[in-house]
Write a protein that holds these residues in place. Sequence first.
Motif, PDB file in Angstrom:
ATOM      1  N   ALA A  80       0.852  -1.342  -0.065  1.00 43.04           N
ATOM      2  CA  ALA A  80      -0.008   0.081   0.010  1.00 43.04           C
ATOM      3  C   ALA A  80       0.816   1.252  -0.209  1.00 43.04           C
ATOM      4  N   ASP A  81       2.039   1.228  -0.363  1.00 45.20           N
ATOM      5  CA  ASP A  81       2.956   2.309  -0.706  1.00 45.20           C
ATOM      6  C   ASP A  81       2.296   3.377  -1.466  1.00 45.20           C
ATOM      7  N   PRO A  82       2.466   4.617  -0.975  1.00 44.90           N
ATOM      8  CA  PRO A  82       1.692   5.918  -1.550  1.00 44.90           C
ATOM      9  C   PRO A  82       2.054   5.925  -2.928  1.00 44.90           C
ATOM     10  N   HIS A  83       3.334   5.781  -3.237  1.00 43.85           N
ATOM     11  CA  HIS A  83       3.667   5.687  -4.851  1.00 43.85           C
ATOM     12  C   HIS A  83       2.790   4.754  -5.746  1.00 43.85           C
ATOM     13  N   ARG A  84       2.307   3.779  -5.106  1.00 39.34           N
ATOM     14  CA  ARG A  84       1.492   2.517  -5.782  1.00 39.34           C
ATOM     15  C   ARG A  84       0.198   3.388  -5.905  1.00 39.34           C
ATOM     16  N   ALA A  85      -0.270   3.743  -5.024  1.00 40.14           N
ATOM     17  CA  ALA A  85      -1.524   4.295  -5.240  1.00 40.14           C
ATOM     18  C   ALA A  85      -1.646   5.369  -6.312  1.00 40.14           C
ATOM     19  N   ARG A  86      -0.522   6.441  -6.112  1.00 40.00           N
ATOM     20  CA  ARG A  86      -0.461   7.580  -7.140  1.00 40.00           C
ATOM     21  C   ARG A  86      -0.337   6.848  -8.887  1.00 40.00           C
ATOM     22  N   PHE A  87       0.415   5.718  -8.801  1.00 36.00           N
ATOM     23  CA  PHE A  87       0.386   5.077 -10.075  1.00 36.00           C
ATOM     24  C   PHE A  87      -0.890   4.368 -10.569  1.00 36.00           C
ATOM     25  N   HIS A  88      -1.527   3.777  -9.700  1.00 38.60           N
ATOM     26  CA  HIS A  88      -2.869   3.325  -9.837  1.00 38.60           C
ATOM     27  C   HIS A  88      -3.756   4.575 -10.451  1.00 38.60           C
ATOM     28  N   SER A  89      -3.670   5.327  -9.565  1.00 38.56           N
ATOM     29  CA  SER A  89      -4.720   6.590 -10.096  1.00 38.56           C
ATOM     30  C   SER A  89      -4.369   7.125 -11.356  1.00 38.56           C
ATOM     31  N   SER A  90      -3.077   7.358 -11.735  1.00 41.99           N
ATOM     32  CA  SER A  90      -2.610   7.636 -13.140  1.00 41.99           C
ATOM     33  C   SER A  90      -3.234   6.762 -14.258  1.00 41.99           C
ATOM     34  N   MET A  91      -2.829   5.396 -13.884  1.00 38.76           N
ATOM     35  CA  MET A  91      -3.257   4.505 -14.819  1.00 38.76           C
ATOM     36  C   MET A  91      -4.699   4.447 -15.417  1.00 38.76           C
ATOM     37  N   VAL A  92      -5.599   4.383 -14.236  1.00 37.67           N
ATOM     38  CA  VAL A  92      -6.878   4.608 -14.381  1.00 37.67           C
ATOM     39  C   VAL A  92      -7.537   5.815 -15.239  1.00 37.67           C
ATOM     40  N   ASP A  93      -6.730   7.010 -14.970  1.00 41.41           N
ATOM     41  CA  ASP A  93      -7.102   8.281 -15.560  1.00 41.41           C
ATOM     42  C   ASP A  93      -6.862   8.102 -17.135  1.00 41.41           C
ATOM     43  N   THR A  94      -5.693   7.318 -17.525  1.00 41.53           N
ATOM     44  CA  THR A  94      -5.505   7.203 -18.957  1.00 41.53           C
ATOM     45  C   THR A  94      -6.775   6.516 -19.850  1.00 41.53           C
ATOM     46  N   LYS A  95      -7.520   5.719 -19.004  1.00 44.56           N
ATOM     47  CA  LYS A  95      -8.548   5.217 -19.707  1.00 44.56           C
ATOM     48  C   LYS A  95      -9.879   6.051 -19.921  1.00 44.56           C
ATOM     49  N   MET A  96     -10.073   7.138 -19.456  1.00 46.36           N
ATOM     50  CA  MET A  96     -11.121   8.076 -19.126  1.00 46.36           C
ATOM     51  C   MET A  96     -11.526   8.783 -20.327  1.00 46.36           C
ATOM     52  N   LEU A  97     -10.383   9.390 -21.046  1.00 47.47           N
ATOM     53  CA  LEU A  97     -10.689  10.189 -22.111  1.00 47.47           C
ATOM     54  C   LEU A  97     -10.485   9.886 -23.663  1.00 47.47           C
ATOM     55  N   LYS A  98     -11.210  10.206 -24.353  1.00 49.67           N
ATOM     56  CA  LYS A  98     -10.938   9.709 -25.681  1.00 49.67           C
ATOM     57  C   LYS A  98     -10.391  10.792 -26.475  1.00 49.67           C
ATOM     58  N   ALA A  99     -10.014  10.578 -27.652  1.00 47.22           N
ATOM     59  CA  ALA A  99      -9.209  11.720 -28.547  1.00 47.22           C
ATOM     60  C   ALA A  99     -10.418  12.739 -28.911  1.00 47.22           C
ATOM     61  N   GLY A 100     -10.067  14.165 -28.471  1.00 41.28           N
ATOM     62  CA  GLY A 100     -11.074  15.021 -28.934  1.00 41.28           C
ATOM     63  C   GLY A 100     -11.924  15.422 -27.623  1.00 41.28           C
TER      64      GLY A 100
END
Length: 292
Positions: A109-129
């Motif tokens: 549960a390292d804080p950096h892991r939480a940060r990485f998970h959050s960033s990876m989830v965000d990458t799937k949320m927006l489509k081009a445009g």
Amino acid sequence: MIVNEKVGDVMATDNQKALKRKETLKAISEMCLLDDNLMTLVFDRNIEATELLLNIILQRSDLKVLEVVGQREYKNPMSGGRSITIDIYAVDGNDKVYDVEVQRAPEGADPHRARFHSSMVDTKMLKAGQEFKEIHDSYVIFITASDVMGAGHSLYHVNRIVEETGTHFGDGSHIIYVNGSYKDDNDPVGRLMHDFRCLSSVDMFYPALAKQVKYFKETEGGQEIMGQLFEDLVVKWGEVRAKEIVEERALEEKKASARRMIARGKLTLEEIAEDSDLPIEVVRDLAGLQLA
């Protein structure tokens, strides 16, 4: 004589199978929802249990889950980049996304892991445009076996704050740590964590969790699924370890090559790092060992 040998082989095989099943049933009996394999099976496609979980943790009563998937993989688009597999992925009626993880070891549960998970989830949320403001809120929730924050609270909410004003940044990114060791049967979170620690369904508070735990741990059909999961994990761990061994050997060969170049003394450390395909920090350490 040949017949007796064949009978003996069959009996030996049957004994091995019986011993293997006994060991599997023992392993299953010792599992609880703080084990990600059981937790994933219990919550996968289980809208009722996931709504219960999220409403308690978010201290709500109106959250509606539209989709929940266990063991969803997020591929890193960068070549050689690290990917993740989310224990529980869920989406609610407002398109907010939830990544729920269980961690027995504090380092998981390292804080950096939480940060990485959050960033990876965000990458799937927006489509081009799409506009950046269209990104939905996301929640990364770590349910930990121990109190990793050490303050005795049931929940720890992590949100970005503007330091000078003390106000929330409001980017829609949320991280929550749930203390799995928290005990208070009068508190919904305490009851939930009690159920996560339970080894038997009969001791659990919430029927939505108890009935699924009962199926996977206490019925023949569920135990067969768990047994197959264990076998698949053994194969997977073997493949991962084999890959690690190959990588370890390749690294040692690179280090050996770098040591030889250091000993010759004809190249700079930077040139050795480039030729041996090693980080400069590693080459410097090797040079220090060489000099010693």
